[in-house]
Write a protein that holds these residues in place. Structure first.
Motif, PDB file in Angstrom:
ATOM      1  N   MET A   1       0.843  -1.199   0.000  1.00 48.97           N
ATOM      2  CA  MET A   1       0.000   0.000   0.000  1.00 48.97           C
ATOM      3  C   MET A   1       0.874   1.244   0.000  1.00 48.97           C
ATOM      4  O   MET A   1       1.817   1.342   0.775  1.00 48.97           O
ATOM      5  CB  MET A   1      -0.890  -0.012   1.245  1.00 48.97           C
ATOM      6  CG  MET A   1      -1.856   1.140   1.321  1.00 48.97           C
ATOM      7  SD  MET A   1      -3.208   0.967   0.157  1.00 48.97           S
ATOM      8  CE  MET A   1      -4.010  -0.490   0.811  1.00 48.97           C
ATOM      9  N   ASN A   2       0.575   2.168  -0.876  1.00 48.04           N
ATOM     10  CA  ASN A   2       1.285   3.444  -0.900  1.00 48.04           C
ATOM     11  C   ASN A   2       0.698   4.360   0.170  1.00 48.04           C
ATOM     12  O   ASN A   2      -0.446   4.789   0.064  1.00 48.04           O
ATOM     13  CB  ASN A   2       1.127   4.088  -2.283  1.00 48.04           C
ATOM     14  CG  ASN A   2       1.892   5.401  -2.399  1.00 48.04           C
ATOM     15  OD1 ASN A   2       2.382   5.934  -1.411  1.00 48.04           O
ATOM     16  ND2 ASN A   2       1.990   5.917  -3.605  1.00 48.04           N
ATOM     17  N   PRO A   3       1.452   4.660   1.248  1.00 46.52           N
ATOM     18  CA  PRO A   3       0.897   5.473   2.334  1.00 46.52           C
ATOM     19  C   PRO A   3       0.975   6.960   2.073  1.00 46.52           C
ATOM     20  O   PRO A   3       0.625   7.751   2.936  1.00 46.52           O
ATOM     21  CB  PRO A   3       1.796   5.083   3.511  1.00 46.52           C
ATOM     22  CG  PRO A   3       3.130   4.843   2.881  1.00 46.52           C
ATOM     23  CD  PRO A   3       2.845   4.249   1.514  1.00 46.52           C
ATOM     24  N   ALA A  79      -2.496   5.452  -7.350  1.00 51.20           N
ATOM     25  CA  ALA A  79      -1.700   6.136  -6.331  1.00 51.20           C
ATOM     26  C   ALA A  79      -0.204   5.963  -6.567  1.00 51.20           C
ATOM     27  O   ALA A  79       0.582   6.880  -6.305  1.00 51.20           O
ATOM     28  CB  ALA A  79      -2.070   5.615  -4.943  1.00 51.20           C
ATOM     29  N   LYS A  80       0.197   4.811  -7.087  1.00 52.56           N
ATOM     30  CA  LYS A  80       1.619   4.557  -7.267  1.00 52.56           C
ATOM     31  C   LYS A  80       2.231   5.410  -8.370  1.00 52.56           C
ATOM     32  O   LYS A  80       3.455   5.513  -8.474  1.00 52.56           O
ATOM     33  CB  LYS A  80       1.853   3.076  -7.569  1.00 52.56           C
ATOM     34  CG  LYS A  80       1.312   2.613  -8.913  1.00 52.56           C
ATOM     35  CD  LYS A  80       1.474   1.109  -9.088  1.00 52.56           C
ATOM     36  CE  LYS A  80       0.911   0.627 -10.415  1.00 52.56           C
ATOM     37  NZ  LYS A  80       1.013  -0.854 -10.569  1.00 52.56           N
ATOM     38  N   ASN A 230       9.299   8.322  -5.289  1.00 56.67           N
ATOM     39  CA  ASN A 230       9.372   7.034  -5.980  1.00 56.67           C
ATOM     40  C   ASN A 230       8.074   6.781  -6.745  1.00 56.67           C
ATOM     41  O   ASN A 230       7.171   6.087  -6.282  1.00 56.67           O
ATOM     42  CB  ASN A 230       9.613   5.905  -4.969  1.00 56.67           C
ATOM     43  CG  ASN A 230      10.923   6.074  -4.226  1.00 56.67           C
ATOM     44  OD1 ASN A 230      11.929   6.449  -4.826  1.00 56.67           O
ATOM     45  ND2 ASN A 230      10.916   5.808  -2.931  1.00 56.67           N
ATOM     46  N   ILE A 231       7.994   7.372  -7.913  1.00 58.62           N
ATOM     47  CA  ILE A 231       6.801   7.251  -8.742  1.00 58.62           C
ATOM     48  C   ILE A 231       6.978   6.099  -9.728  1.00 58.62           C
ATOM     49  O   ILE A 231       8.033   5.944 -10.340  1.00 58.62           O
ATOM     50  CB  ILE A 231       6.532   8.555  -9.512  1.00 58.62           C
ATOM     51  CG1 ILE A 231       6.279   9.701  -8.537  1.00 58.62           C
ATOM     52  CG2 ILE A 231       5.354   8.399 -10.448  1.00 58.62           C
ATOM     53  CD1 ILE A 231       6.099  11.034  -9.216  1.00 58.62           C
ATOM     54  N   VAL A 232       5.925   5.297  -9.855  1.00 62.52           N
ATOM     55  CA  VAL A 232       5.929   4.218 -10.840  1.00 62.52           C
ATOM     56  C   VAL A 232       5.290   4.747 -12.118  1.00 62.52           C
ATOM     57  O   VAL A 232       4.177   5.278 -12.100  1.00 62.52           O
ATOM     58  CB  VAL A 232       5.127   2.998 -10.331  1.00 62.52           C
ATOM     59  CG1 VAL A 232       5.072   1.920 -11.397  1.00 62.52           C
ATOM     60  CG2 VAL A 232       5.756   2.466  -9.045  1.00 62.52           C
ATOM     61  N   THR A 233       6.008   4.643 -13.210  1.00 65.74           N
ATOM     62  CA  THR A 233       5.471   5.100 -14.494  1.00 65.74           C
ATOM     63  C   THR A 233       4.623   3.993 -15.100  1.00 65.74           C
ATOM     64  O   THR A 233       5.097   2.885 -15.336  1.00 65.74           O
ATOM     65  CB  THR A 233       6.606   5.468 -15.461  1.00 65.74           C
ATOM     66  OG1 THR A 233       7.404   6.500 -14.870  1.00 65.74           O
ATOM     67  CG2 THR A 233       6.041   5.964 -16.780  1.00 65.74           C
TER      68      THR A 233
END
Length: 465
Positions: A1-3, A79-80, A230-233
């Motif tokens: 989970m991305n908090p 969210a990620k 830390n963004i996921v594309t």
């Protein structure tokens, strides 16, 4: 989970959640923070404003319409891709469809493991607010309260007194005090809530003003400290091959569409063709038509003036074209709409007069069973949705219904989902994550209409139940 996110909540509706959420979204976006907005519950209007404020498509999270697992997965996926998520709650923080608040904003916050930013209406009160906030914090100790923003504060004296009161009775992080913003920062409301962002010519100016107010009166640093780098594309979801055209009415009269509904149609192989019902005709080689909700009652002259489109819609309904219509779309398919003492002739697919009324005729979640064969849902399926309409249908002859509600009003006495050949028209609004096969079935029915020249049996045979 991305908090990395917050939930904006309040003790009650009309506390200023949306105004503050929009100001925060625009302020964060202007600082270069990629923020993903979400809206708790069924809503089209607030997410439209979110999207404009943040520059990212807002998404709905609904614990009644969808399972807990579906809500978590939907949140995670989007969210990620952002540095920070902002979820706007609805109603009071603990309010839901039952006494346990099982689909409340608080339950959503706990499920997503997100802290809550409380918006508190401070109109003509000080010490009492300590009791209110303390009560909210202690009502459910599993809830993590991140901080408080006092809204509609009237004076410096009130701010000083609030600081003293909360220091003594309810120690909590105070992020700021928003003054009454007046007409300059207000979004006009009407019977279904706020007006849509597309109807305000100065929408961006309004959002910039709210952003400046937030920057001036709210400490954003604690919120920004939650952001992740830390963004996921994630690229766009894979689309189908555009095997068949499905027309979608899209303008200020018909603007209520969940983005997932359109995205899933494209993924299933539809080429979405937007149609402005004020001026356009149906495109050539069209396989199906999707008419969502909105405010057709505000544009009846414009809609009635386009007689060629109205005639085409009726003709293709009779030929068996798959037509899926929700609320405003249902109204458009009627013989006529009566509003403010005038009558406006519509498509004439549904033998009924649609009458606008001063009070809601249906408002809230709906739930019922599919009871008649149609191209979109299997018989026996339990369909969940929602309705909010000030219109009712005066039937001029007996109708065939495909949805029997045990929760909600529908068209009449719990009957909803008018069925005629491949037309399914209901007051119930539907979110595709409730039944993902809807999009595949719709596309298959549209393809068969094109290949086999239409007809109920041809379209129904293509569906994958």
């Amino acid at each position: 989970m991305n908090p990395n996110g917050i939930v904006v909540a309040a003790a009650s509706g009309r506390s200023g959640k949306t105004t503050l959420t929009l100001g925060i979204l625009r302020a964060l976006s202007r600082r270069g923070i990629k923020v993903q907005p979400f809206k708790k519950g069924p809503d089209y209007i607030d997410p439209g404003w979110h999207t404009l404020a943040a520059g990212e498509q807002s998404r709905n999270l609904d614990l009644f319409l969808h399972s807990r697992e579906e809500v978590v997965n939907h949140y995670r996926y989007y969210a990620k891709t952002a540095m920070l998520s902002v979820v706007e709650g609805n109603m009071g923080i603990f309010d839901g469809v039952d006494a346990l608040g099982t689909n409340s904003t608080a339950e959503l916050a706990k499920l997503l493991n997100l802290p809550v930013l409380l918006v508190v209406d401070a109109t003509r009160t000080t010490r009492t607010l300590a009791a209110v906030v303390k009560g909210l914090m202690e009502f459910d100790r599993d809830l993590k309260v991140f901080g408080v923003i006092f809204n509609k504060v009237g004076s410096r004296r009130q701010i000083k007194l609030l600081e003293e009161v909360f220091a003594g009775y309810c120690p909590v992080r105070i992020l700021g005090y928003m003054p009454k913003i007046g007409e300059k920062g207000a979004i006009v409301e009407r019977h279904l809530g706020l007006i849509t962002s597309g109807e305000v010519k100065t929408s961006n100016d309004l959002l910039d003003y709210l952003s400046r107010m937030v920057e001036e009166h709210i400490d954003l640093e604690p919120i920004i400290s939650l952001a992740s780098k830390n963004i996921v594309t994630v690229g766009p979801k894979p689309l189908g091959r555009g095997e068949v055209k499905i027309g979608v009415f899209k303008n200020e009269a018909f603007c209520f569409y969940y983005p997932e509904n359109l995205e899933m149609l494209e993924k299933a192989g539809a080429e979405i063709v937007f149609i402005n019902p004020f001026y356009d005709e149906l495109p050539e080689e069209l396989g199906g038509l999707y008419i969502g909700g909105g405010f057709p009652e505000l544009y009846l002259e414009e809609l009635a003036r386009n007689r060629k489109l109205l005639t085409q819609v009726k003709k293709y309904a009779q030929l068996g074209m798959p037509i899926y219509a929700e609320c405003g779309g249902l109204m458009y398919l009627c013989d006529k709409i009566k509003y403010n003492g005038s009558e406006y002739y519509m498509a004439g697919v549904i033998p009924a007069e649609c009458q606008m009324t001063p009070k809601p005729q249906g408002h809230g979640y709906t739930e019922g069973e599919i009871v008649r064969e149609n191209p979109y849902f299997p018989v026996g399926y339990c369909l969940k949705g929602h309705e909010f309409h000030y219109s009712r249908l005066n039937l001029t002859e007996e109708l065939t219904f495909g949805l029997k509600l045990h929760k909600g009003q529908g068209i009449t006495k719990g009957q909803d989902g008018f069925c005629y050949k491949n037309v399914f028209a209901a007051y119930t609004h539907f979110h595709v994550l409730t039944y993902p096969k809807w999009s595949e079935n719709f596309v298959n029915a549209a393809k068969n209409f094109r290949v086999k020249g239409g007809g109920f049996n041809a379209s129904l045979a293509a569906c994958n139940f």
